[in-house]
Motif scaffolding. Structure first.
Motif, PDB file in Angstrom:
ATOM      1  N   PHE A 288       0.837  -1.200   0.000  1.00 54.68           N
ATOM      2  CA  PHE A 288       0.000   0.000   0.000  1.00 54.68           C
ATOM      3  C   PHE A 288       0.870   1.248   0.000  1.00 54.68           C
ATOM      4  CE2 PHE A 288      -1.931   3.600   2.096  1.00 54.68           C
ATOM      5  CZ  PHE A 288      -3.128   3.732   1.430  1.00 54.68           C
ATOM      6  N   HIS A 289       1.915   1.244   0.791  1.00 52.66           N
ATOM      7  CA  HIS A 289       2.785   2.411   0.916  1.00 52.66           C
ATOM      8  C   HIS A 289       3.551   2.669  -0.372  1.00 52.66           C
ATOM      9  CE1 HIS A 289       2.029   2.619   5.271  1.00 52.66           C
ATOM     10  NE2 HIS A 289       1.975   1.306   5.174  1.00 52.66           N
ATOM     11  N   VAL A 290       3.888   1.599  -1.090  1.00 51.01           N
ATOM     12  CA  VAL A 290       4.530   1.776  -2.391  1.00 51.01           C
ATOM     13  C   VAL A 290       3.530   2.400  -3.364  1.00 51.01           C
ATOM     14  CG1 VAL A 290       5.593   0.586  -4.345  1.00 51.01           C
ATOM     15  CG2 VAL A 290       6.164  -0.102  -2.004  1.00 51.01           C
ATOM     16  N   GLY A 291       2.292   1.901  -3.369  1.00 51.17           N
ATOM     17  CA  GLY A 291       1.270   2.491  -4.235  1.00 51.17           C
ATOM     18  C   GLY A 291       1.034   3.954  -3.920  1.00 51.17           C
ATOM     19  N   LEU A 292       0.991   4.290  -2.623  1.00 49.20           N
ATOM     20  CA  LEU A 292       0.831   5.681  -2.210  1.00 49.20           C
ATOM     21  C   LEU A 292       2.037   6.509  -2.661  1.00 49.20           C
ATOM     22  CD1 LEU A 292      -0.634   7.918  -0.636  1.00 49.20           C
ATOM     23  CD2 LEU A 292       0.489   7.062   1.450  1.00 49.20           C
ATOM     24  N   GLY A 293       3.223   5.920  -2.588  1.00 51.61           N
ATOM     25  CA  GLY A 293       4.427   6.625  -3.041  1.00 51.61           C
ATOM     26  C   GLY A 293       4.371   6.956  -4.520  1.00 51.61           C
ATOM     27  N   TYR A 294       3.880   6.022  -5.322  1.00 53.96           N
ATOM     28  CA  TYR A 294       3.734   6.297  -6.758  1.00 53.96           C
ATOM     29  C   TYR A 294       2.721   7.418  -6.998  1.00 53.96           C
ATOM     30  CZ  TYR A 294       6.494   2.392  -8.616  1.00 53.96           C
ATOM     31  OH  TYR A 294       7.524   1.552  -8.982  1.00 53.96           O
ATOM     32  N   PHE A 295       1.637   7.420  -6.240  1.00 53.02           N
ATOM     33  CA  PHE A 295       0.627   8.472  -6.372  1.00 53.02           C
ATOM     34  C   PHE A 295       1.244   9.835  -6.055  1.00 53.02           C
ATOM     35  CE2 PHE A 295      -3.406  10.489  -4.556  1.00 53.02           C
ATOM     36  CZ  PHE A 295      -3.942  10.770  -5.802  1.00 53.02           C
ATOM     37  N   LYS A 296       1.969   9.892  -4.962  1.00 54.77           N
ATOM     38  CA  LYS A 296       2.627  11.137  -4.560  1.00 54.77           C
ATOM     39  C   LYS A 296       3.638  11.586  -5.613  1.00 54.77           C
ATOM     40  CE  LYS A 296       5.410  12.862  -0.659  1.00 54.77           C
ATOM     41  NZ  LYS A 296       5.911  12.514   0.700  1.00 54.77           N
ATOM     42  N   ALA A 297       4.435  10.647  -6.126  1.00 53.20           N
ATOM     43  CA  ALA A 297       5.439  10.994  -7.129  1.00 53.20           C
ATOM     44  C   ALA A 297       4.790  11.501  -8.409  1.00 53.20           C
ATOM     45  CB  ALA A 297       6.327   9.785  -7.421  1.00 53.20           C
ATOM     46  N   ALA A 298       3.661  10.890  -8.794  1.00 54.73           N
ATOM     47  CA  ALA A 298       2.957  11.338 -10.002  1.00 54.73           C
ATOM     48  C   ALA A 298       2.449  12.766  -9.841  1.00 54.73           C
ATOM     49  CB  ALA A 298       1.795  10.396 -10.308  1.00 54.73           C
ATOM     50  N   VAL A 299       1.922  13.076  -8.660  1.00 54.28           N
ATOM     51  CA  VAL A 299       1.410  14.427  -8.424  1.00 54.28           C
ATOM     52  C   VAL A 299       2.557  15.437  -8.386  1.00 54.28           C
ATOM     53  CG1 VAL A 299       0.127  15.903  -6.835  1.00 54.28           C
ATOM     54  CG2 VAL A 299      -0.618  13.541  -7.209  1.00 54.28           C
ATOM     55  N   PHE A 318      13.390  20.196 -17.823  1.00 53.48           N
ATOM     56  CA  PHE A 318      12.003  20.071 -17.381  1.00 53.48           C
ATOM     57  C   PHE A 318      11.042  19.628 -18.487  1.00 53.48           C
ATOM     58  CE2 PHE A 318      14.056  23.135 -14.569  1.00 53.48           C
ATOM     59  CZ  PHE A 318      13.776  22.565 -13.333  1.00 53.48           C
ATOM     60  N   ASP A 319      11.496  19.606 -19.717  1.00 50.49           N
ATOM     61  CA  ASP A 319      10.595  19.320 -20.834  1.00 50.49           C
ATOM     62  C   ASP A 319      10.004  17.921 -20.778  1.00 50.49           C
ATOM     63  OD1 ASP A 319      11.099  21.837 -21.741  1.00 50.49           O
ATOM     64  OD2 ASP A 319      12.434  21.245 -23.379  1.00 50.49           O
ATOM     65  N   VAL A 320      10.702  16.983 -20.149  1.00 52.02           N
ATOM     66  CA  VAL A 320      10.242  15.595 -20.155  1.00 52.02           C
ATOM     67  C   VAL A 320       9.587  15.174 -18.845  1.00 52.02           C
ATOM     68  CG1 VAL A 320      11.963  14.906 -21.853  1.00 52.02           C
ATOM     69  CG2 VAL A 320      12.517  14.734 -19.423  1.00 52.02           C
ATOM     70  N   VAL A 321       9.543  16.064 -17.852  1.00 50.93           N
ATOM     71  CA  VAL A 321       8.999  15.679 -16.544  1.00 50.93           C
ATOM     72  C   VAL A 321       7.556  15.193 -16.666  1.00 50.93           C
ATOM     73  CG1 VAL A 321       8.412  16.477 -14.225  1.00 50.93           C
ATOM     74  CG2 VAL A 321      10.557  17.206 -15.284  1.00 50.93           C
ATOM     75  N   GLY A 322       6.762  15.879 -17.465  1.00 47.12           N
ATOM     76  CA  GLY A 322       5.365  15.502 -17.604  1.00 47.12           C
ATOM     77  C   GLY A 322       5.164  14.112 -18.158  1.00 47.12           C
ATOM     78  N   GLU A 323       6.170  13.598 -18.892  1.00 49.15           N
ATOM     79  CA  GLU A 323       6.062  12.261 -19.472  1.00 49.15           C
ATOM     80  C   GLU A 323       6.082  11.169 -18.411  1.00 49.15           C
ATOM     81  OE1 GLU A 323       9.184  11.871 -22.303  1.00 49.15           O
ATOM     82  OE2 GLU A 323       8.590  13.641 -23.460  1.00 49.15           O
ATOM     83  N   ALA A 324       6.531  11.494 -17.205  1.00 41.81           N
ATOM     84  CA  ALA A 324       6.618  10.486 -16.150  1.00 41.81           C
ATOM     85  C   ALA A 324       5.291  10.264 -15.437  1.00 41.81           C
ATOM     86  CB  ALA A 324       7.673  10.900 -15.124  1.00 41.81           C
ATOM     87  N   VAL A 325       4.364  11.190 -15.555  1.00 37.17           N
ATOM     88  CA  VAL A 325       3.166  11.154 -14.714  1.00 37.17           C
ATOM     89  C   VAL A 325       2.326   9.904 -14.965  1.00 37.17           C
ATOM     90  CG1 VAL A 325       1.067  12.381 -14.055  1.00 37.17           C
ATOM     91  CG2 VAL A 325       3.154  13.674 -14.584  1.00 37.17           C
ATOM     92  N   ALA A 326       1.970   9.630 -16.209  1.00 34.21           N
ATOM     93  CA  ALA A 326       1.131   8.467 -16.511  1.00 34.21           C
ATOM     94  C   ALA A 326       1.820   7.154 -16.150  1.00 34.21           C
ATOM     95  CB  ALA A 326       0.716   8.492 -17.982  1.00 34.21           C
ATOM     96  N   PRO A 327       3.104   6.951 -16.494  1.00 36.21           N
ATOM     97  CA  PRO A 327       3.769   5.708 -16.077  1.00 36.21           C
ATOM     98  C   PRO A 327       3.846   5.541 -14.557  1.00 36.21           C
ATOM     99  CG  PRO A 327       4.985   6.735 -17.866  1.00 36.21           C
ATOM    100  CD  PRO A 327       3.952   7.720 -17.429  1.00 36.21           C
ATOM    101  N   LEU A 328       4.023   6.624 -13.824  1.00 34.69           N
ATOM    102  CA  LEU A 328       4.050   6.535 -12.368  1.00 34.69           C
ATOM    103  C   LEU A 328       2.699   6.082 -11.828  1.00 34.69           C
ATOM    104  CD1 LEU A 328       6.136   9.736 -11.560  1.00 34.69           C
ATOM    105  CD2 LEU A 328       6.772   7.399 -10.906  1.00 34.69           C
ATOM    106  N   ALA A 329       1.627   6.634 -12.363  1.00 40.09           N
ATOM    107  CA  ALA A 329       0.291   6.230 -11.919  1.00 40.09           C
ATOM    108  C   ALA A 329       0.033   4.765 -12.254  1.00 40.09           C
ATOM    109  CB  ALA A 329      -0.768   7.125 -12.558  1.00 40.09           C
ATOM    110  N   ALA A 330       0.431   4.339 -13.447  1.00 44.07           N
ATOM    111  CA  ALA A 330       0.248   2.942 -13.843  1.00 44.07           C
ATOM    112  C   ALA A 330       1.046   2.006 -12.933  1.00 44.07           C
ATOM    113  CB  ALA A 330       0.656   2.751 -15.301  1.00 44.07           C
ATOM    114  N   ALA A 331       2.263   2.412 -12.594  1.00 41.97           N
ATOM    115  CA  ALA A 331       3.088   1.595 -11.701  1.00 41.97           C
ATOM    116  C   ALA A 331       2.477   1.516 -10.309  1.00 41.97           C
ATOM    117  CB  ALA A 331       4.504   2.169 -11.630  1.00 41.97           C
ATOM    118  N   GLY A 332       1.844   2.601  -9.873  1.00 42.37           N
ATOM    119  CA  GLY A 332       1.168   2.586  -8.581  1.00 42.37           C
ATOM    120  C   GLY A 332       0.035   1.581  -8.551  1.00 42.37           C
TER     121      GLY A 332
END
Length: 340
Positions: A288-299, A318-332
């Protein structure tokens, strides 16, 4: 005096520190890092060195850039056995330099931000470094908050459910698009939120580049830094987020090839086993804490992306930072146990 430093009104700062810090001479300032988190500056008067931290330009997540919180915990932990920089002064008046700020002593050492920097170490030293970080994390979580004056620093009861709600609220503040996996991850976390596993001081952003290491011995942590998200809460939240930072999907948030994602670091199982042995804590509910960590990292990544779009970032990458959001949520979502 250097008067043109982005995000810093140095003449006004000079006046303030001359009044509030005895012996400060004519200051020069240098931006150390900025844009992804609080802006960090090195100050020197030729005799001594200080470090100033202030919120990022155009910050949209105020609780993630709390200078008073950062200063309070650093001051309290001095002498606790947890390595921190010495607290110097806190200014909560934004009129002085345009934002609240905190000043601490400069700590000599090195910070490993990139895999290139990590690769200067032998494999044995990489492992010693990683395990030293886990040792310090366990030591932090063993500190009695009341014994260091932090009994009222947060509310451990209900911490996890508040975190889920808070990071959803932060998403609503910073989102530049709609992402189904972010919504789904929030829903899964909200419906499966467990009771807290325990209570301790929580760093809130624990990773390798938020530690200053000894210049000659990477197995010695000289100071933990970046305490702006510290509170009292569930210690496993720190461990879970630390594991998230090791996932290569986080790389774009730190500009690519981050030290924290290096395959040379010990495995998650090794780090968790060491933490469990040192802390004596039950880590069976860590998913659960790993999933929460991914949520926090995505935000957090989306917040940085929003500042980039608004032209409020300082520096490059900074141009590529936004590309991480969806993969982070999926990993969560993948990190959470099946509903069955």
């Amino acid at each position: 005096m250097t008067t043109s430093v982005v995000g810093l009104d140095l003449p006004a700062l000079q006046d303030y520190l001359t009044t509030h810090v005895p012996g400060v001479g004519r200051l020069h300032a240098e931006l150390i890092s900025g844009g992804r988190s609080n802006l960090t500056y090195r100050l020197t008067d030729g005799r001594s060195r200080l470090v100033l931290r202030r919120p990022p330009l155009g910050g949209l997540t105020p609780s993630a850039h709390d200078m008073a919180r950062e200063y309070t915990v650093v001051a309290a932990l001095r002498g606790s056995g947890v390595p921190v920089a010495g607290a110097v002064v806190l200014c909560e008046d934004p009129a002085v330099i345009g934002a609240p700020f905190a000043v601490v002593e400069h700590v000599d050492g090195r910070v490993l931000r990139s895999q290139t920097e990590l690769d200067t170490l032998s494999q044995a030293d990489v492992r010693r470094c990683a395990f030293a970080l886990v040792d310090v994390l366990a030591r932090l979580h063993a500190v009695d908050p009341a014994a260091v004056g932090l009994a009222g620093f947060g509310r451990p009861e209900g911490y996890l459910s508040r975190q889920v709600r808070r990071w959803r609220d932060q998403w609503n503040r910073v989102a530049t698009r709609s992402l189904a996996d972010v919504d789904a991850l929030y829903a899964r976390l909200a419906e499966s939120c467990p009771p807290e596993s325990g209570a301790s001081i929580v760093h809130g952003d624990f990773r390798i580049d938020n530690a200053i290491l000894d210049t000659d011995d990477a197995g010695v942590v000289r100071a933990l830094v970046d305490w702006e998200m510290a509170t009292l809460g569930d210690p496993l939240a720190d461990l879970g987020l630390h594991l998230v930072y090791a996932d290569p999907v986080f790389d774009p948030v730190l500009g690519g090839a981050a030290a924290s994602t290096s395959p040379r670091l010990p495995t998650a199982d090794e780090l968790v086993s060491r933490y469990a042995a040192l802390s004596g804590r039950d880590v069976s509910g860590l998913s659960f804490h790993v999933g929460l960590g991914y949520f926090k990292a995505a935000v957090i990544a989306e917040g940085i992306n929003a500042r980039r779009i608004a032209g409020k970032t300082v520096g490059e990458g900074f141009d590529v930072v936004g590309e991480a959001v969806a993969p982070l949520a999926a990993a969560g979502l993948a990190a959470l146990p099946d509903r069955s």
